[in-house]
Enzyme design. Structure first.
Site, PDB file in Angstrom:
ATOM      1  N   CYS A  23       0.828  -1.205   0.000  1.00 53.08           N
ATOM      2  CA  CYS A  23       0.000   0.000   0.000  1.00 53.08           C
ATOM      3  C   CYS A  23       0.866   1.261   0.000  1.00 53.08           C
ATOM      4  CB  CYS A  23      -0.910  -0.001   1.222  1.00 53.08           C
ATOM      5  SG  CYS A  23       0.008   0.163   2.767  1.00 53.08           S
TER       6      CYS A  23
ATOM      7  N   ALA B 173       3.176   1.644   2.880  1.00 52.92           N
ATOM      8  CA  ALA B 173       4.346   0.766   2.763  1.00 52.92           C
ATOM      9  C   ALA B 173       5.422   1.433   1.915  1.00 52.92           C
ATOM     10  CB  ALA B 173       3.943  -0.570   2.152  1.00 52.92           C
TER      11      ALA B 173
ATOM     12  N   ARG C  72      11.869  -5.829   6.081  1.00 54.84           N
ATOM     13  CA  ARG C  72      12.434  -5.548   4.755  1.00 54.84           C
ATOM     14  C   ARG C  72      13.954  -5.708   4.730  1.00 54.84           C
ATOM     15  NH1 ARG C  72      13.347  -0.250   2.520  1.00 54.84           N
ATOM     16  NH2 ARG C  72      13.452  -0.227   0.255  1.00 54.84           N
TER      17      ARG C  72
ATOM     18  N   HIS D  13       6.053   6.112  -2.561  1.00 49.41           N
ATOM     19  CA  HIS D  13       7.400   6.565  -2.947  1.00 49.41           C
ATOM     20  C   HIS D  13       7.335   8.040  -3.328  1.00 49.41           C
ATOM     21  CE1 HIS D  13       7.864   2.225  -4.663  1.00 49.41           C
ATOM     22  NE2 HIS D  13       8.207   2.236  -3.394  1.00 49.41           N
TER      23      HIS D  13
END
Ligand code: CFM
Length: 532
Positions: free
Chosen positions: A52, A55, A86, A184
């Site tokens: 999402c 994230a 991660r 991002h």
């Protein structure tokens, strides 16, 4: 290959079939670059590997900045399940802080959802400042925060005044956009708006930033070792094992090296517009790819001494690993791979597999855009829809005081023909005739393609790793490296080769019988229904 794609699609109702066929394409010739649909909403009812917006913002871009406290404003699950998995690794500097191991959250409860969570957020910032004394704080909003309308920007501004440190709010609610890609973009925008450009550090010779390298499994450390051995001065890693202080100085570099185009091309472009710094597409995954990248970097600076030093380092590094790589290549060559990763690794890892004689016959991204598949030349033809529109586009202007012309226009043009200057060609061009390229794949497609094409190895994430292993196919995660790594650069390539070899040749496979070999499967077709 077309017939296999048709077999995969034939189970779908007509409407789903129409949509999904645009996301699965076959390369008809070595030079063919078919148009692929990408960065669109996943069909409701189909579960895919995507994450999402939150994230992408907090998990991917902000998380690895080690000396900022990253507060997740939302229910605890959002923070807990985005913490530590991660493997973006970070070391504390002797003088510095490292909060990577911590998980900070406001732990919103039902009463906060009903009456508002701003009070709790203020309290969380206060505690973070008093206990940890960070240089700066980020606040990332999860879904309910946007729904109830907490004004996290106002809380951040108030806290900045109160504590005298930067507190930056990110409205990266999970539902924004169609995947983590939106996150991002939001993270990049705010880092550019509020952090980059404040530093006054004097850069050393050959000053570079490495953008889109997140130090998964220690990749960034291996890349740093190589670059520093050659003589580069790394100003900022964005954002693997990076610090707030480094990022403030990112505008001082002579060039931006872009490893993951998808997650950070926004920063590369904004820095170029604002400060004049060109960017270069690089790839440190794969031996030949690393060599080509190092040569392109030396070409960019155009300094004969740097070129000589680059060749020296390449020769030294190759001498150390050649024997072992040849051994693994001999064992692995001729095998076939499937690669399904987020937004850049499905391209980069093809290079490393090629070093081992392994060809990738199918590759796909979870959330990339068309330019990551077809190259940046298609950007003007990409349709903007409602989902893209709700992400802010920063309007950037030249910073007259700090703008530098590093390359003359003539040199820029000359280099553009030789190296990947401010350009990315995408994944499709590097694949061979008959390859299948698939966007936003789902479990049905994954399983069918494995059954039909029988690859020797499969690279994807935790959501399909074990299902595929149960089908008797070696499966690895290029997201987290399954606790191994680094895989980048020269030494990383050997670690990868060793892991793949161990996976392919483990005797465990003879104990696994895929379900379709054990029993007849019921076959059926899903009919289309009107849903009101
Ligand atoms: Fe870039 Fe990444 Fe990737 Fe990505 Fe990711 Fe990742 Fe990835 Mo997992 S930033 S697009 S959002 S290279 S977390 S380090 S491995 S999906 S291919």
């Amino acid at each position: 290959m077309k017939k296999y794609v048709d077999r995969v699609l034939e189970k779908y109702p007509a409407k789903v079939h129409r949509t999904r066929k645009e996301h699965i394409v076959v390369k008809e010739s070595d030079t063919d670059v078919p148009v692929i649909a990408a960065n669109t909403r996943t069909i409701p009812g189909i579960i895919t590997n995507r994450g999402c917006c939150f994230a992408g913002c907090k998990g991917v871009v902000l998380g690895p900045i080690k000396d900022m406290v990253h507060i997740v404003h939302g229910p605890i699950g959002c923070a807990y399940y985005s913490w530590g998995t991660r493997r973006n690794r970070a070391k504390a500097e002797e003088w510095g802080q490292n909060f990577i191991e911590y998980c900070f959250s406001t732990d919103m409860q039902e009463s906060d959802i009903v009456f508002g969570g701003e009070k709790k957020l203020r309290q969380a910032i206060k505690e973070a400042v008093e206990i940890f004394h960070p240089k700066a704080i980020t606040i990332s909003a999860t879904c309910p925060v946007g729904l109830i309308g907490d004004d996290i920007k106002a809380v951040a501004a108030e806290a900045e005044k109160l504590y005298g440190i930067q507190v930056i709010a990110f409205n990266c609610e999970g539902y924004k956009g169609v995947s983590q890609s939106a996150g991002h973009h939001i993270a990049n925008n705010n880092l550019m708006k509020y952090v980059v450009g404040q530093g006054e550090q004097q850069p050393g010779k050959y000053a570079v930033n490495l953008l889109g390298e997140y130090n998964i499994g220690g990749d960034g450390w291996e890349i740093r070792r190589i670059l520093e051995k050659i003589g580069y001065h790394i100003i900022a890693f964005m954002t693997g094992d990076s610090s707030y202080e480094e990022i403030k100085n990112a505008h001082k570099a002579d060039v931006n090296l872009v490893q993951c185009h998808r997650s950070i091309n926004y920063i590369a472009e904004i820095i170029e517009t604002k400060y004049g710094t060109p960017w270069l597409k690089v790839n440190f995954i794969g031996i030949q790819a690393t060599i080509e990248t190092l040569r392109n970097m030396a070409e960019y600076f155009g300094d004969p001494q740097l070129k000589e030093r680059t060749e020296q380092v390449i020769a030294e590094e190759l001498a150390e690993i050649e024997g072992e790589m040849a051994y693994y290549r001999e064992r692995l060559k001729g095998r076939k791979a499937f690669l399904f990763v987020g937004g850049s690794r499905s391209h980069h890892y093809q290079e490393l597999l090629r070093d081992l004689g392994v060809e990738t016959i199918i590759a796909g991204y979870e959330f990339a855009h068309r330019d990551d598949y077809e190259g940046r030349e298609v950007i003007p033809t990409i349709k903007i829809d409602a989902d893209n529109k709700n992400i802010e586009e920063l309007k950037v202007e030249k910073d007259e005081q700090n703008y530098r012309v590093f390359l003359s226009p003539e040199r820029y043009e000359e280099l553009k023909d030789k190296i990947l200057l401010s350009y990315y060609g995408g994944l499709i061009k590097s694949m061979k005739k008959d390859s299948i390229i698939i966007d936003d794949l789902n479990h049905h497609e994954t399983e069918q393609l494995i059954k039909l094409l029988k690859p020797d190895m499969f690279f994807s994430g935790i959501k399909d790793k074990y299902a595929v292993q149960k089908m008797g196919v070696m499966s690895k995660q290029p997201h987290s490296y399954d606790y191994s790594g680094p895989y980048a650069g020269f030494k990383g390539a050997v670690v990868f080769a060793r892991d793949v070899d161990a996976g392919v040749f483990t005797p465990a496979w003879k104990y696994v019988t895929p379900p379709w070999k054990r029993q007849p499967m019921l076959e059926g077709v899903v009919e289309e229904m009107e849903v009101c």
